[in-house]
Structures are given as C-alpha cells and as structure tokens.
Design a protein around this motif. Structure first.
Motif, PDB file in Angstrom:
ATOM      1  N   PHE A  26       0.822  -1.210   0.000  1.00  0.00           N
ATOM      2  CA  PHE A  26       0.000   0.000   0.000  1.00  0.00           C
ATOM      3  C   PHE A  26       0.858   1.264   0.000  1.00  0.00           C
ATOM      4  N   VAL A  27       2.014   1.224   0.677  1.00  0.00           N
ATOM      5  CA  VAL A  27       2.907   2.383   0.680  1.00  0.00           C
ATOM      6  C   VAL A  27       3.439   2.652  -0.725  1.00  0.00           C
ATOM      7  N   ASP A  28       3.917   1.606  -1.397  1.00  0.00           N
ATOM      8  CA  ASP A  28       4.501   1.768  -2.728  1.00  0.00           C
ATOM      9  C   ASP A  28       3.451   2.113  -3.782  1.00  0.00           C
ATOM     10  N   ALA A  29       2.233   1.607  -3.613  1.00  0.00           N
ATOM     11  CA  ALA A  29       1.218   1.765  -4.652  1.00  0.00           C
ATOM     12  C   ALA A  29       0.312   2.969  -4.433  1.00  0.00           C
ATOM     13  N   PHE A  30       0.030   3.323  -3.170  1.00  0.00           N
ATOM     14  CA  PHE A  30      -0.996   4.334  -2.938  1.00  0.00           C
ATOM     15  C   PHE A  30      -0.575   5.435  -1.962  1.00  0.00           C
ATOM     16  N   LEU A  31      -0.215   5.046  -0.718  1.00  0.00           N
ATOM     17  CA  LEU A  31      -0.123   6.027   0.356  1.00  0.00           C
ATOM     18  C   LEU A  31       1.163   6.845   0.344  1.00  0.00           C
ATOM     19  N   GLY A  32       2.294   6.186   0.212  1.00  0.00           N
ATOM     20  CA  GLY A  32       3.565   6.863   0.439  1.00  0.00           C
ATOM     21  C   GLY A  32       3.949   6.760   1.906  1.00  0.00           C
ATOM     22  N   ASP A  33       5.224   6.996   2.207  1.00  0.00           N
ATOM     23  CA  ASP A  33       5.731   6.795   3.564  1.00  0.00           C
ATOM     24  C   ASP A  33       5.149   7.780   4.568  1.00  0.00           C
ATOM     25  N   PHE A  34       4.981   9.040   4.169  1.00  0.00           N
ATOM     26  CA  PHE A  34       4.508  10.044   5.118  1.00  0.00           C
ATOM     27  C   PHE A  34       3.111   9.709   5.633  1.00  0.00           C
ATOM     28  N   TYR A  35       2.200   9.416   4.738  1.00  0.00           N
ATOM     29  CA  TYR A  35       0.824   9.157   5.159  1.00  0.00           C
ATOM     30  C   TYR A  35       0.704   7.821   5.890  1.00  0.00           C
ATOM     31  N   MET A  36       1.570   6.864   5.574  1.00  0.00           N
ATOM     32  CA  MET A  36       1.577   5.623   6.347  1.00  0.00           C
ATOM     33  C   MET A  36       2.053   5.887   7.768  1.00  0.00           C
ATOM     34  N   LEU A  37       3.052   6.760   7.929  1.00  0.00           N
ATOM     35  CA  LEU A  37       3.510   7.106   9.273  1.00  0.00           C
ATOM     36  C   LEU A  37       2.427   7.844  10.056  1.00  0.00           C
ATOM     37  N   VAL A  38       1.688   8.715   9.386  1.00  0.00           N
ATOM     38  CA  VAL A  38       0.584   9.408  10.057  1.00  0.00           C
ATOM     39  C   VAL A  38      -0.457   8.395  10.525  1.00  0.00           C
ATOM     40  N   LEU A  39      -0.843   7.483   9.624  1.00  0.00           N
ATOM     41  CA  LEU A  39      -1.842   6.470   9.964  1.00  0.00           C
ATOM     42  C   LEU A  39      -1.362   5.572  11.097  1.00  0.00           C
ATOM     43  N   SER A  40      -0.127   5.089  11.007  1.00  0.00           N
ATOM     44  CA  SER A  40       0.384   4.164  12.019  1.00  0.00           C
ATOM     45  C   SER A  40       0.589   4.865  13.361  1.00  0.00           C
ATOM     46  N   SER A  41       1.005   6.129  13.354  1.00  0.00           N
ATOM     47  CA  SER A  41       1.190   6.860  14.609  1.00  0.00           C
ATOM     48  C   SER A  41      -0.142   7.048  15.332  1.00  0.00           C
ATOM     49  N   ILE A  42      -1.175   7.427  14.584  1.00  0.00           N
ATOM     50  CA  ILE A  42      -2.498   7.600  15.189  1.00  0.00           C
ATOM     51  C   ILE A  42      -3.030   6.262  15.699  1.00  0.00           C
ATOM     52  N   ALA A  43      -2.865   5.199  14.904  1.00  0.00           N
ATOM     53  CA  ALA A  43      -3.336   3.875  15.329  1.00  0.00           C
ATOM     54  C   ALA A  43      -2.603   3.408  16.571  1.00  0.00           C
ATOM     55  N   ASN A  44      -1.303   3.636  16.631  1.00  0.00           N
ATOM     56  CA  ASN A  44      -0.523   3.216  17.791  1.00  0.00           C
ATOM     57  C   ASN A  44      -0.949   3.972  19.046  1.00  0.00           C
ATOM     58  N   THR A  45      -1.207   5.268  18.910  1.00  0.00           N
ATOM     59  CA  THR A  45      -1.629   6.074  20.056  1.00  0.00           C
ATOM     60  C   THR A  45      -2.986   5.614  20.582  1.00  0.00           C
ATOM     61  N   ILE A  46      -3.938   5.415  19.671  1.00  0.00           N
ATOM     62  CA  ILE A  46      -5.268   4.957  20.088  1.00  0.00           C
ATOM     63  C   ILE A  46      -5.185   3.552  20.693  1.00  0.00           C
ATOM     64  N   GLY A  47      -4.382   2.684  20.097  1.00  0.00           N
ATOM     65  CA  GLY A  47      -4.245   1.324  20.610  1.00  0.00           C
ATOM     66  C   GLY A  47      -3.699   1.295  22.022  1.00  0.00           C
ATOM     67  N   LEU A  48      -2.666   2.093  22.304  1.00  0.00           N
ATOM     68  CA  LEU A  48      -2.111   2.135  23.660  1.00  0.00           C
ATOM     69  C   LEU A  48      -3.112   2.737  24.635  1.00  0.00           C
ATOM     70  N   GLY A  49      -3.889   3.725  24.169  1.00  0.00           N
ATOM     71  CA  GLY A  49      -4.924   4.295  25.027  1.00  0.00           C
ATOM     72  C   GLY A  49      -5.987   3.268  25.389  1.00  0.00           C
ATOM     73  N   LEU A  50      -6.442   2.493  24.407  1.00  0.00           N
ATOM     74  CA  LEU A  50      -7.426   1.442  24.696  1.00  0.00           C
ATOM     75  C   LEU A  50      -6.842   0.358  25.595  1.00  0.00           C
ATOM     76  N   LEU A  51      -5.540   0.060  25.417  1.00  0.00           N
ATOM     77  CA  LEU A  51      -4.891  -0.935  26.265  1.00  0.00           C
ATOM     78  C   LEU A  51      -4.876  -0.468  27.713  1.00  0.00           C
ATOM     79  N   SER A  52      -4.632   0.833  27.921  1.00  0.00           N
ATOM     80  CA  SER A  52      -4.660   1.387  29.270  1.00  0.00           C
ATOM     81  C   SER A  52      -6.068   1.327  29.866  1.00  0.00           C
ATOM     82  N   LEU A  53      -7.064   1.627  29.035  1.00  0.00           N
ATOM     83  CA  LEU A  53      -8.453   1.596  29.514  1.00  0.00           C
ATOM     84  C   LEU A  53      -8.950   0.178  29.767  1.00  0.00           C
ATOM     85  N   SER A  54      -8.272  -0.829  29.197  1.00  0.00           N
ATOM     86  CA  SER A  54      -8.718  -2.210  29.381  1.00  0.00           C
ATOM     87  C   SER A  54      -8.337  -2.781  30.736  1.00  0.00           C
TER      88      SER A  54
END
Length: 535
Positions: free
Chosen positions: A37-65
């Motif tokens: 998906f990085v090579d075909a569509f998103l590019g590295d910058f937008y993948m980093l944005v997506l993964s950073s947001i996902a990682n932050t939300i995931g750790l937040g949900l882990l704390s709430l669990s």
C-alpha cells in the motif's frame, strides 16, 4: 504483556504466550501488505501518520482495558476483568499491529527520503545562488580569475590538485548528509535514553493502568511532535507502484497463456536486452508476444527484465522458508523466557533487584552487536558469506534452546527443594537468542542483496519478515501439538515441564539446520560482485 496476562487475567502460560506470539507474528506478516500500500498508494509520510495515530489509540485502549477503568472492581484480579475490559483489549491489539507494522515499513524509508531530498534541495539552492551572483559580478566588471596575480608554485600545485566538479558535488552531498545526520543525533539519544530508563523504571510502577498510560502519553506526544513538523517535510516523492504488482503481473500473464496456444516463443518483449535464464521456464510465457498483441506492459504481457526479476525472487522462497524455525525460537524471548524470569530470584545486591525488561534490552543489544561476526569473515567469498552467517545463527538457536532447557530443569529441582534460583542464570539464553536473531537476519539480508535484483529487494525483505512472523505463530501450533501428545504444559510454569519443550525445540532447530544446509547446497547462486578480499 506476558506477565500482565498471566498475573492479572490469570491466563495459563500457553494461552498468554499464544496471544503474544500471534500478535508478534501478525505484526511481522502484515509488513509486506503495508509495503504494498505504501509503494502503490499512500507513500511513507501518510503511512507514518496512519500508524502513529493507530498506535496512540491502541495504547490508550490498552490502558483503559485494565480493571481500574470500567471494571467491576479496581483490583488487579481475574474477577475484575469484565466484558468491557475484554472488548477494549481485543480492540487495542489490531490497532497496535497497524501502528507497529506501519512504522517498520515506512520510518527508515521516510528518513532516507528526507536525507536525499534535503541534499538535492541544498545543492539546487547553491546553484541558484551562484546564478544570481553571476550577473552582479559581470556588472561590477570584476577581473576573471585568469588575470589575477601570478600564484606561487605551492599555490599553483594546490589549485591543480583541487577536486573536480564531480568530486566537489559528491563532497557537497556528503557534507549535507552529515549535517542532517548530526541534526538527528539528539533525537536518537533521547529515544535510547527513554527506552533504557523506561525499561528500568516502569517495572517499579505497580499499577498496570499507569504503565500503559505512560506509553500512551508518550505515543501521543511523539505523534503530535511528528505532525507539527509536517510543513517542513519533503513530500516530493510520490508512490510509483509496488514491485509486488510486477510479480503478480508476471504470474497472471503466464497462467493466462497456459490456456492459449503460443506459436512463437522467440518473439519476446525485451526492451532492455535482458538475458533470459533457463530456470522457471513457464514464466517466460509472460514476455512472449502474440502476433496481434501490442508491445506494451499489461497483465498479459511483461518485459523479459520483469520476468527475470520475478524468477530471482521466487528462487529465494525455499531459502527464506527455512527461517520459520528461527522465528519460532526468537519468539521465546518475549514469552516463556520472560515467564521464567518472573518465577526466579531477581535480587542482585541487597535490596537491588534486576527488572525483567532488562533482559529484553540485553536481547536487543546482543542482536544489534552481533554484526561483528562479519569481521573475521571478510576473507570469505561473498558467495559463502551469507550462508555461513545463517548457519551460525541457526547453531546459536540450538544452543539457546539447550541452555534454556538446562536452566529450566535446574530451576524445577530447586523449587522442589523449596529454594530459589537467581535470575542471572537466564542471561546466556537471552544473549544467545539475541545473537542468533542478529546474525541470521544479517546473513539473510546479505543473501538478498547479492541474489535479488534491486527492484525486488524491498518485497523480499518484507517476505523475510513474513516468514519470521509465521515462525512466531508456529510456536502456538507447536505448543498445541505437544500438549495433545503430552502433559508438559499445565496452568502455571512451576507445574509444567518447559524444559522438555525446550529440548524438543532444540531437536527441531537442529533438523531445521540440516534442511537449510540441503536447500542452500541446491540453490543456484547468482554471480556475486568482486570479493572485497581481506583488506
């Protein structure tokens, strides 16, 4: 994570290890999907944005669990884990997979892009300044350099020995890269300090919600800092398509022509005079042109170069599949080895205790430092350099399992006598598994660089991670099979016979080494570049 699941959730060691192994395996396996998906569509910058947001939300949900939030009670006990906690925990894991895999795929590539584009931008700026100064110098009617006073002999020699324009360009690029690298050093030092300090201090925090919460706050802060610098990032690189698409086009074109009659195999789409090889001849149909077919790339016609690059990648698959055993042994460091450490005496001197995360840091240091194995091997031909490195890594995997089995057997004997065993006895197996990971990964990386075309290297690199992920998930299967035919695994570690399981893994790793040796001996190595020799 392993300790949290066994102590708070009161899961069995096999259930907890299965969750951790599947999480790690999917994280490794999804790298090749995200790379596409990085090579075909998103590019590295937008993948980093997506993964950073996902990682932050995931750790937040882990704390709430944790039971502190929304739980039937606030104690860290199995009775305080309600339905909401389970839903939050299960929701957090896929987000953490996206966050981790996305960073693995795009972070280094994005930093490399910033370095390259910064050098190009600085060079263009220097050229523009020179062009702007030229008219001013002409208007001032400055004397050309040739009419300057006569140079002394030493100065004339120095001018003659001045670097050529091409050398000056290279020197300029190296200077720009060095300046950019030094600008990143404070950030890299901060990351290392946070990892080491966090690994030492976090275990002293008894509240799991606070532990996960600190990680979530750090991820949120890092994401905010990253996004705040987005206006300054160079985003001139656009996705150009994934090499995986090329391989799929070759396979589809070959399969399509299996159902059609090909009259002339000699008429091929060869626009760059690529040499055809005799292996995997069924793929040659992808570059064979029909009489009424236009000479253009499509899902029914590929170039000879694309076919040969795909062949080179497919030939490496049997070699890479032998890494499943290495991935299985590597997964022990995050699961059963840590569970061993939590059941041993962690006292070092007086009241000073060795915290469990220290062993993971030792494992990572051992893996990072194991590249030194290449120093005494520089006199070996590059054709044998990678296979020898991979064999050394597999031998270390066998020794790691043997060491773990011996230590676990001794630990069980000490427990039966109501004694305690120092956690320092686990140090050899953590060092060995780290060295095995580093040397094996270094060897396979060298192998791919020598044997795979540059256009396919990225795909093969993530396929290697995919195989290692399969090895991590294979650990779950091995435990299930062993549990079906024996009673080695019980609910707790002290009632289990983990030492016998480690001996089994040592035997499987030895068999894997034999299989790899056979596959490597049958592999048709591509001609390597000139050896560097012993210099």
């Amino acid at each position: 994570m392993m300790n949290y699941l066994t102590t708070v959730w009161n899961l069995s060691i096999t259930h907890a290890a299965g969750i951790v192994n599947i999480f790690g395996g999917i994280t490794h396996a999804f790298g090749i999907v995200f790379a596409f998906f990085v090579d075909a569509f998103l590019g590295d910058f937008y993948m980093l944005v997506l993964s950073s947001i996902a990682n932050t939300i995931g750790l937040g949900l882990l704390s709430l669990s944790t039971p502190t939030f929304f739980g039937p009670c606030s104690d860290y006990e199995e009775e305080c884990i309600g339905h909401i906690q389970k839903v939050l925990f299960v929701s957090a894991l896929p987000l953490l997979v996206v966050g981790t895999a996305g960073h693995v795929v795009s972070l280094l590539s994005f930093l490399d892009q910033q370095t390259t584009l910064a050098c190009a931008s600085a060079e263009n700026q220097a050229k523009a300044e020179a062009e702007c100064k030229a008219p001013v110098l002409a208007e001032l009617e400055l004397e050309p350099k040739a009419q300057a006073p006569t140079l002394a002999e030493p100065e004339r020699k120095a001018e003659a020995e001045a670097p050529a324009p091409a050398d000056a360009k290279v020197a300029f690029e190296h200077k720009a890269q060095a300046e950019l690298l030094f600008s990143h050093i404070p950030g890299l030092i901060m990351v290392m300090v946070v990892i080491i300090v966090g690994g030492i201090l976090l275990p002293y925090i008894m509240s799991w919600s606070v532990r996960f919460g600190i990680a979530a706050i750090c991820a949120l802060t890092a994401t905010g800092v990253f996004l705040s610098g987005s206006p300054e990032y160079k985003k001139d690189v656009t996705p150009e398509g994934s090499p995986l698409t090329i391989a799929l086009r070759v396979v589809v074109a070959s399969v399509t022509k299996d159902f059609q009659q090909v009259t002339n195999f000699e008429q091929t789409y060869n626009n760059d005079d690529a040499q055809r090889t005799r292996s995997l001849r069924w793929l040659d149909k992808a570059a064979t042109k029909f009489p009424d077919q236009a000479m253009s790339k499509s899902w029914t016609l590929c170039t000879v170069r694309e076919v040969e690059d795909t062949k080179a990648s497919i030939r490496t698959v049997p070699m890479l599949l032998t890494l499943v055993g290495s991935g299985l042994v590597s997964s022990l460091a995050n699961t059963y080895f840590l569970e061993q450490a939590s059941h041993m005496d962690s006292k070092l001197l007086g009241s000073i205790k060795i915290q469990i995360p220290i062993f993971l840091i030792i494992h990572n240091i051992s893996a990072s430092a194991s590249y030194i194995y290449s120093l005494p091997m520089k006199c070996i031909s590059r054709k044998y350099f990678a296979p020898i490195g991979i064999r050394i890594g597999m031998v270390l995997s066998v020794l790691c399992c043997v060491s773990a089995a011996i230590v676990e057997a001794q630990r069980l004997r000490v427990i039966r006598n109501h004694g305690s065993m120092s956690v320092l006895f686990l140090l050899p197996q953590f060092v060995l598994v780290g060295a095995a990971d580093g040397i094996t990964n270094g060897g396979i990386q060298r192998f791919l660089k020598d044997q795979v075309p540059e256009s396919m290297y990225g795909v093969q690199f993530y396929f290697r991670n995919f195989v290692l992920g399969l090895g991590s998930m294979a650990g779950v299967l091995s435990v299930y099979v062993v549990g079906m035919v024996s009673d080695w695994f019980q609910h707790t570690l002290n009632k289990s016979r983990l030492d016998l399981y480690f001996w089994t893994l040592a035997g499987l790793s030895l068999i894997n080494l034999v299989i790899y040796t056979i596959v490597a001996s049958c592999y048709n190595y591509k001609e390597s570049p000139l050896d560097e020799g012993c210099a």
